[in-house]
Motif scaffolding. Structure first.
Motif, PDB file in Angstrom:
ATOM      1  N   PRO B  22       0.802  -1.227   0.000  1.00 24.78           N
ATOM      2  CA  PRO B  22       0.000   0.000   0.000  1.00 24.78           C
ATOM      3  C   PRO B  22       0.836   1.278   0.000  1.00 24.78           C
ATOM      4  O   PRO B  22       0.300   2.356  -0.268  1.00 24.78           O
ATOM      5  N   PHE B  24       2.644   2.266  -2.165  1.00 28.52           N
ATOM      6  CA  PHE B  24       2.682   2.789  -3.529  1.00 28.52           C
ATOM      7  C   PHE B  24       1.336   3.326  -4.001  1.00 28.52           C
ATOM      8  O   PHE B  24       1.174   3.688  -5.168  1.00 28.52           O
ATOM      9  N   THR B  25       0.363   3.383  -3.092  1.00 25.22           N
ATOM     10  CA  THR B  25      -0.962   3.929  -3.425  1.00 25.22           C
ATOM     11  C   THR B  25      -1.182   5.202  -2.642  1.00 25.22           C
ATOM     12  O   THR B  25      -0.932   5.241  -1.436  1.00 25.22           O
ATOM     13  N   GLU B  26      -1.693   6.224  -3.304  1.00 25.23           N
ATOM     14  CA  GLU B  26      -2.000   7.469  -2.601  1.00 25.23           C
ATOM     15  C   GLU B  26      -3.197   7.208  -1.702  1.00 25.23           C
ATOM     16  O   GLU B  26      -4.240   6.719  -2.159  1.00 25.23           O
ATOM     17  N   GLN B  27      -3.069   7.490  -0.404  1.00 26.05           N
ATOM     18  CA  GLN B  27      -4.091   7.139   0.572  1.00 26.05           C
ATOM     19  C   GLN B  27      -5.219   8.162   0.652  1.00 26.05           C
ATOM     20  O   GLN B  27      -4.966   9.362   0.691  1.00 26.05           O
ATOM     21  N   PRO B  28      -6.462   7.670   0.746  1.00 23.28           N
ATOM     22  CA  PRO B  28      -7.594   8.589   0.858  1.00 23.28           C
ATOM     23  C   PRO B  28      -7.725   9.232   2.243  1.00 23.28           C
ATOM     24  O   PRO B  28      -8.279  10.311   2.371  1.00 23.28           O
ATOM     25  N   ASN B  29      -7.230   8.559   3.288  1.00 18.23           N
ATOM     26  CA  ASN B  29      -7.326   9.151   4.626  1.00 18.23           C
ATOM     27  C   ASN B  29      -6.224  10.193   4.782  1.00 18.23           C
ATOM     28  O   ASN B  29      -5.048   9.869   4.684  1.00 18.23           O
ATOM     29  N   THR B  32      -3.350   9.513   7.384  1.00 20.51           N
ATOM     30  CA  THR B  32      -2.477   8.447   6.901  1.00 20.51           C
ATOM     31  C   THR B  32      -1.595   8.984   5.779  1.00 20.51           C
ATOM     32  O   THR B  32      -0.386   8.738   5.749  1.00 20.51           O
ATOM     33  N   LEU B  36       2.509   9.135   5.360  1.00 17.28           N
ATOM     34  CA  LEU B  36       3.235   8.455   4.290  1.00 17.28           C
ATOM     35  C   LEU B  36       3.947   9.433   3.369  1.00 17.28           C
ATOM     36  O   LEU B  36       5.008   9.121   2.823  1.00 17.28           O
TER      37      LEU B  36
END
Lengths: 250, 189
Positions: B22, B24-29, B32, B36
């Motif tokens: 995860p 490598f994924t832009e986080q929606p929260n 968080t 990151l």
């Protein structure tokens, strides 16, 4: 709470008063006998405490046995310097316990951004041990020590609590927001896969509806910050990862 | 499935978070993601320093084979950072003054400040002093491409110019126009 527990309860004045009340029932010899026995007991305990203080701090098996003994005779060595102070002074256990509590808080706060305020017990014990290695090289910290210490943190009102998520796994929560039952299930399932979880697992293994699975995961993701999103999952496209259920080497 | 650090072929130690899919994924929260983003920025700047890379482009996430592959991709877990995410990270670095869009007025490439212009200024002045080049006129080219490798080797000209500007404020350098470009004279600090 812990008033009058520990030998501080048996201070001289109270003892004399109580005996005065009893004296009409018992003869003087019996009273003298009791008093001398108490004094002997106190001396023996004091000797025990100073002799074994180091063993109690450094050997978890000994510490465990000691705590059980205390419980069985109704003495609480956990009580801090002000309450039940005698034990604390003799052993310094109160300080030791509080110091461990501070280190637990330290680890929980420093990992909170990553795991949303829920940490797996094994990881917590490991990180606290690493913190302590500098000072108390001889001491080993057990899960039991941590659990006991967390009990002393409850009055903080910050939500420190041990959660049993099944499968023999425990988590420590350090935020006020409580985990609902569904989230506890998600955590348990995530443990099985090393932190990875998708709606399909909850539907297949727990019989949940898709809506229920999606709601639980999305709440954990967006509302509570308890998991991360992976949008490149090879099979499912969209997968969730629970940091507190992942095994971090550092 | 333990997440551990990993040493790259170029000798760089990747943090354990880089082994987490995860990452490598832009986080929606937002909380968080803030956490990151910090991790990514630190990683990018530390790597840039390690490899002496000065420029990061969105293109580095679009096309493999560039200098940033060790960071922007993780073949072991089959993940890579996607261009929109890299673009967001670049914007975050610019907002924190850890990078600038260069050339200006575009957002596809940044100049990285793994050393701030003020720090470069000190390095530059120390080098000029140590090599006995105070009070002589040097062209920018002589500084960024010296015959003997120096701490300033390959420094991009825009960054060099900024460092000199910092020095000029404390009268430790002066920009001089030379025949076909720019030059500088350093003074005792």
């Amino acid at each position: 709470m812990h008033r009058g527990v520990g030998l501080a309860a048996f201070d001289r004045e109270q003892v004399s008063q109580r005996f005065a009340e009893l004296s009409s029932e018992l003869s003087k010899t019996q009273v003298d006998h009791l008093q001398s026995q108490l004094t002997q007991f106190r001396t023996a305990l004091s000797h025990f405490a100073t002799t074994h203080r180091d063993s109690i701090r450094s050997d978890p098996a000994f510490r465990h046995a000691f705590q059980k003994m205390c419980l069985s005779i109704g003495v609480d060595p956990l009580a801090g310097p002000r309450k039940g102070g005698w034990w604390a002074e003799m052993l310094g256990m109160g300080d030791w316990q509080y110091e461990l509590g501070v280190q637990i808080v330290d680890v929980c706060v420093s990992t909170r951004e990553r795991n949303g305020g829920v940490i797996e017990m094994g990881e917590l014990v490991c990180m606290v041990s690493k913190l302590r290695n500098g000072e108390d090289a001889s001491g080993v910290i057990t899960e039991e020590d941590v659990i006991r210490s967390i009990k002393t943190l409850q009055p903080l009102g910050a939500g420190y609590e041990v959660l049993d998520v099944g499968g023999g796994k425990k988590m420590v929560r350090s935020v006020v927001k409580e985990l609902d039952a569904d989230q506890a299930v998600v955590l348990a399932e995530a443990q099985v896969e090393g932190g990875w979880i998708v709606e399909a697992i909850l539907e297949n293994r727990r019989g949940w509806t898709r809506d229920r699975a999606r709601a639980a995961l999305e709440n954990m993701l967006l509302r509570d910050g308890l998991c991360w999103l992976d949008s490149q999952d090879e099979h499912y496209g969209r997968a969730y990862w629970v940091p507190s259920a992942m095994h971090w080497d550092e | 499935m333990a997440l551990s650090t990993h040493s790259t072929p170029s000798g760089f130690l990747l943090p354990s978070v880089h082994s987490a899919p995860p990452f490598f994924t832009e986080q929606p929260n937002p909380n968080t993601q803030a956490h990151l983003t910090e991790q990514w920025i630190r990683l990018i700047l530390t790597y840039a320093r390690h490899r002496r890379l000065f420029v990061l482009r969105v293109e580095d996430a679009e096309v493999p084979g560039g200098h940033w592959d060790e960071i922007l991709r993780n073949e072991r877990i089959n993940r890579r950072i996607l261009p929109p995410y890299l673009s967001s990270l670049m914007a975050a670095m610019v907002a924190k003054n850890l990078a600038v869009y260069d050339p200006p007025k575009q957002t596809r490439a940044v100049l990285l400040y793994w050393r701030l212009p003020e720090e470069w200024a000190d390095v530059l002045h120390s080098w000029a002093t140590a090599t006995g080049q105070l009070n002589t006129i040097l062209t920018f080219y002589e500084i960024s491409d010296p015959p003997i490798p120096s701490p300033l080797s390959d420094i991009p000209i825009p960054l060099l110019r900024r460092a000199i500007t910092v020095l000029s404020r404390s009268n430790r350098a002066q920009i001089i126009g030379v025949a076909d470009g720019e030059g500088v004279r350093f003074f005792v600090g």
